[in-house]
Design an enzyme around this catalytic site. Structure first.
Site, PDB file in Angstrom:
ATOM      1  N   ASP A 271     -12.214  13.175 -14.726  1.00 58.62           N
ATOM      2  CA  ASP A 271     -12.245  12.342 -15.927  1.00 58.62           C
ATOM      3  C   ASP A 271     -11.959  10.888 -15.547  1.00 58.62           C
ATOM      4  OD1 ASP A 271     -12.172  11.259 -18.427  1.00 58.62           O
ATOM      5  OD2 ASP A 271     -10.326  12.272 -19.072  1.00 58.62           O
ATOM      6  N   LYS A 278     -10.662   4.570 -17.344  1.00 57.19           N
ATOM      7  CA  LYS A 278      -9.208   4.650 -17.161  1.00 57.19           C
ATOM      8  C   LYS A 278      -8.763   3.624 -16.123  1.00 57.19           C
ATOM      9  CE  LYS A 278      -8.536   9.617 -17.985  1.00 57.19           C
ATOM     10  NZ  LYS A 278      -7.656   9.541 -19.156  1.00 57.19           N
ATOM     11  N   ASP A 348     -13.307   8.218 -23.374  1.00 59.05           N
ATOM     12  CA  ASP A 348     -12.225   8.922 -22.688  1.00 59.05           C
ATOM     13  C   ASP A 348     -11.690  10.095 -23.526  1.00 59.05           C
ATOM     14  OD1 ASP A 348     -10.527   9.491 -20.622  1.00 59.05           O
ATOM     15  OD2 ASP A 348      -9.135   7.838 -21.015  1.00 59.05           O
ATOM     16  N   GLU A 350     -13.126  12.783 -24.225  1.00 57.40           N
ATOM     17  CA  GLU A 350     -14.295  13.609 -23.912  1.00 57.40           C
ATOM     18  C   GLU A 350     -13.999  15.098 -24.012  1.00 57.40           C
ATOM     19  OE1 GLU A 350     -12.189  12.621 -21.719  1.00 57.40           O
ATOM     20  OE2 GLU A 350     -11.911  14.452 -20.572  1.00 57.40           O
ATOM     21  N   ARG A 352     -12.409  16.908 -26.183  1.00 57.57           N
ATOM     22  CA  ARG A 352     -12.651  17.492 -27.510  1.00 57.57           C
ATOM     23  C   ARG A 352     -14.134  17.656 -27.768  1.00 57.57           C
ATOM     24  NH1 ARG A 352      -9.353  12.684 -30.222  1.00 57.57           N
ATOM     25  NH2 ARG A 352      -8.389  12.883 -28.166  1.00 57.57           N
TER      26      ARG A 352
HETATM   27  N1  BES Z   1      -7.781  14.144 -19.705  1.00 58.62           N
HETATM   28  C1  BES Z   1      -7.208  13.194 -20.580  1.00 58.62           C
HETATM   29  C2  BES Z   1      -5.775  13.567 -21.011  1.00 58.62           C
HETATM   30  C3  BES Z   1      -4.741  13.639 -19.918  1.00 58.62           C
HETATM   31  C4  BES Z   1      -3.912  12.552 -19.688  1.00 58.62           C
HETATM   32  C5  BES Z   1      -4.553  14.787 -19.192  1.00 58.62           C
HETATM   33  C6  BES Z   1      -2.943  12.609 -18.704  1.00 58.62           C
HETATM   34  C7  BES Z   1      -3.579  14.860 -18.191  1.00 58.62           C
HETATM   35  C8  BES Z   1      -2.776  13.770 -17.960  1.00 58.62           C
HETATM   36  C9  BES Z   1      -8.066  13.060 -21.833  1.00 58.62           C
HETATM   37  O1  BES Z   1      -9.419  13.259 -21.654  1.00 58.62           O
HETATM   38  C10 BES Z   1      -7.893  11.670 -22.335  1.00 58.62           C
HETATM   39  O2  BES Z   1      -8.277  10.768 -21.639  1.00 58.62           O
HETATM   40  N2  BES Z   1      -7.324  11.523 -23.518  1.00 58.62           N
HETATM   41  C11 BES Z   1      -7.113  10.238 -24.092  1.00 58.62           C
HETATM   42  C12 BES Z   1      -7.486  10.317 -25.547  1.00 58.62           C
HETATM   43  C13 BES Z   1      -7.570   8.980 -26.228  1.00 58.62           C
HETATM   44  C14 BES Z   1      -8.708   8.164 -25.656  1.00 58.62           C
HETATM   45  C15 BES Z   1      -7.769   9.197 -27.702  1.00 58.62           C
HETATM   46  C16 BES Z   1      -5.643   9.886 -23.925  1.00 58.62           C
HETATM   47  O3  BES Z   1      -4.799  10.779 -23.987  1.00 58.62           O
HETATM   48  O4  BES Z   1      -5.362   8.718 -23.676  1.00 58.62           O
HETATM   49 ZN    ZN Z   2      -9.987  14.434 -20.100  1.00 67.14          ZN
HETATM   50 MN    MN Z   3     -10.425  11.494 -21.043  1.00 63.50          MN
END
Ligand code: BES
Ligand code: ZN
Ligand code: MN
Length: 498
Positions: A271, A278, A348, A350, A352
């Protein structure tokens, strides 16, 4: 990928020996579990006697306290055939639960596995339930496996042979199968993202299916298009590695096809965040973003290997979230498989999207219940920290069952609310919904609210494992990396269903 990475289950040599007294068994080490405040109580009393009161003296001198995960090595203890005695603490008797035992066993074997060992004997406590014996056996087999898949000089070497005394052979065998599942999930998570991408992840699932006698179906990008899985395809569009959907079927109950449970996993093999890129520091560990899928595949493998009388499917969406020239964009509107239109506010978010299509596939199969595991939100880690998984549900009794199963094997979980008011946050002006909430507050819940739209009212629980699936730092019981989070919980859950 090298042959080492495609070996499916770890197949350590773990056996039970009820014939001999532990002090008489020739081995490089004998591991003894002791209780804080009562070092020489119970099973330890026999070893204390055999060693002429060695434990009594060390406890009196304060050299051994029995505190949780304290690990003391004693060389050349008198009266023992083993070359070394390792005394590992469980903490005070009234605080010992199955999780303590799992971690204590892992601590002892992690300590010993820093060098190659032929034979290690572990002494099960006579007060342990058979479930606790299983988890001790599992913990021991997990603790001696590190995250050093790519190191020439290994930090951990699994013992050639592990022998449990004082433990029923069937519980030892089940514990070994549980450990195989946990170690499988850990290996998949720890594999570098350039080695484990959607196709090779699906290949791994196929290898597991072959070894455990499960049916497998793999949808490639063409099949995903025919199946209208446009949300999964959108997430994968920025990558040179096209997405996959993997469906494992295990029939242990009957052939009627009634599914007791559907396991659903997020399998984002890397990701980057996509165009909502990120920062580098947050990206470093994002090979772990397939830990939900790894947990589901590994749990299904152990359930099948244990031949539990239950019918289930495990369905995982696998995609790589990248920034290639075809990448999906902010402002795009995607029609998910269910027909729901989704406005993209952040690429990001993604996971869901991937799960939206997988949940719709699963909904059509009409399982009695659905449980998904996903490294879904950083917000869940803000809420609950590194060690606790978040639970979200549309059906309280189902959530309660999952929480009970997880806690009974020592995997901490905590439920977060799903009030209908949160739904307002994912409304969109241009589409049915958008893929993030308003701002970041309650982000773990708005993500779960998004998923809820796709389960068609079937009892469902979502487990956000963003925290516990991956350890950035070592702990006494693990080198860090993938943890195999929820594999033990899901196996326990499946046992309760049959
Ligand atoms: N894979 C990430 C969540 C994650 C963060 C998993 C840290 C393990 C450790 C997910 O896809 C993500 O990026 N979520 C975002 C959502 C936001 C953009 C609404 C997040 O948590 O920042
Ligand atoms: Zn993710
Ligand atoms: Mn993500």
């Amino acid at each position: 990928m090298t042959a080492e990475f495609s070996a499916a289950l770890s197949a350590q040599a773990i056996s039970a020996d009820s014939a001999q007294r532990p002090q008489g068994i020739e081995a490089e080490a004998l591991v003894l579990f002791v209780t804080e405040g009562q070092i020489t109580s119970g099973t330890a009393a026999g070893i204390d006697q055999a060693t002429g009161g060695l434990l009594t003296r060390l406890a009196a001198a304060g050299e051994i306290s029995g505190k949780p995960c304290e690990c003391v090595s004693l060389l050349a203890a008198p009266g023992l055939a083993a070359a070394q005695l390792v005394v590992v603490g469980l903490g005070p008797r009234d605080k010992i639960d199955t999780g303590t035992i799992y971690r204590a066993a892992a601590t002892a074997t992690r300590h010993l596995s820093s060098r190659p060992r032929n034979r290690v004997v572990l002494v099960a406590d006579s007060l342990w339930t058979s479930r606790q014996v299983e988890q001790a056996v599992a913990g021991a087999a997990v603790g001696m496996v590190g995250q050093d898949l790519y190191r020439a000089e290994k930090k951990r070497t699994p013992f050639r042979s592990t022998i449990w005394t004082g433990a029923p052979a069937d519980a030892v065998a089940r514990g070994a199968l549980i450990a195989d599942g946990v170690n499988l999930a850990r290996r998949l998570v720890n594999t570098a993202p350039d080695d484990l991408y959607p196709q090779t992840f699906a290949d791994e699932a196929a290898a597991v299916a072959g070894r455990t006698g499960m049916e497998i179906e793999i949808w490639d990008e063409h099949q995903l298009a025919r199946e209208r899985c446009r949300a999964i395809l959108a997430v994968g569009r920025g990558s040179a590695r096209p997405p996959r959907l993997v469906k494992l079927t295990y029939r242990g109950a009957d052939t009627s096809g009634n599914l007791a449970v559907a396991l659903v996993g997020k399998g984002v093999t890397f990701d980057s965040g996509g165009l909502s890129l990120k920062p580098s520091d947050s990206m470093l560990t994002m090979k772990c973003d397939m830990a939900g899928a790894a947990a589901m595949i590994a749990a299904a493998a152990t359930i099948a290997a244990m031949k539990l009388p239950i019918n289930l499917v495990a369905v995982c969406g696998m995609a790589e979230n990248m920034t290639g020239s075809a990448a999906y964009k902010l402002g795009d509107v995607i029609t998910a498989r269910s027909g729901t239109t989704i406005e993209i506010h952040n690429t990001d978010a993604e996971g869901r999207l991937v799960l939206a299509d997988v949940l719709d596939v699963v909904r059509e199969l009409k399982p009695r219940r659905i449980v998904d595991a996903a490294t879904l939100t950083g917000a869940c880690m803000v809420a609950l920290g590194h060690d606790v998984a978040g639970l979200f549900t549309n059906n309280q009794p189902w959530c309660d069952e999952i929480a009970a199963a997880a806690r009974s094997v020592g995997e901490p979980v905590w439920q977060l609310p799903m009030y209908p008011e949160y739904d307002e946050q994912i409304r969109s002006d241009v589409a049915d919904i958008k893929n993030v909430g308003d701002g970041r507050w309650g982000g773990a819940i708005t993500a779960a609210k998004f998923l809820e739209r796709f389960v068609g009212g079937i009892p469902w629980t979502h487990i956000d494992i963003a925290g516990p699936s991956f350890a950035e730092k070592p702990r006494p019981w693990t080198d860090g990396g993938g943890s195999g989070s929820m594999v033990r919980a899901l196996v326990e859950l499946a046992r309760g269903q049959s």
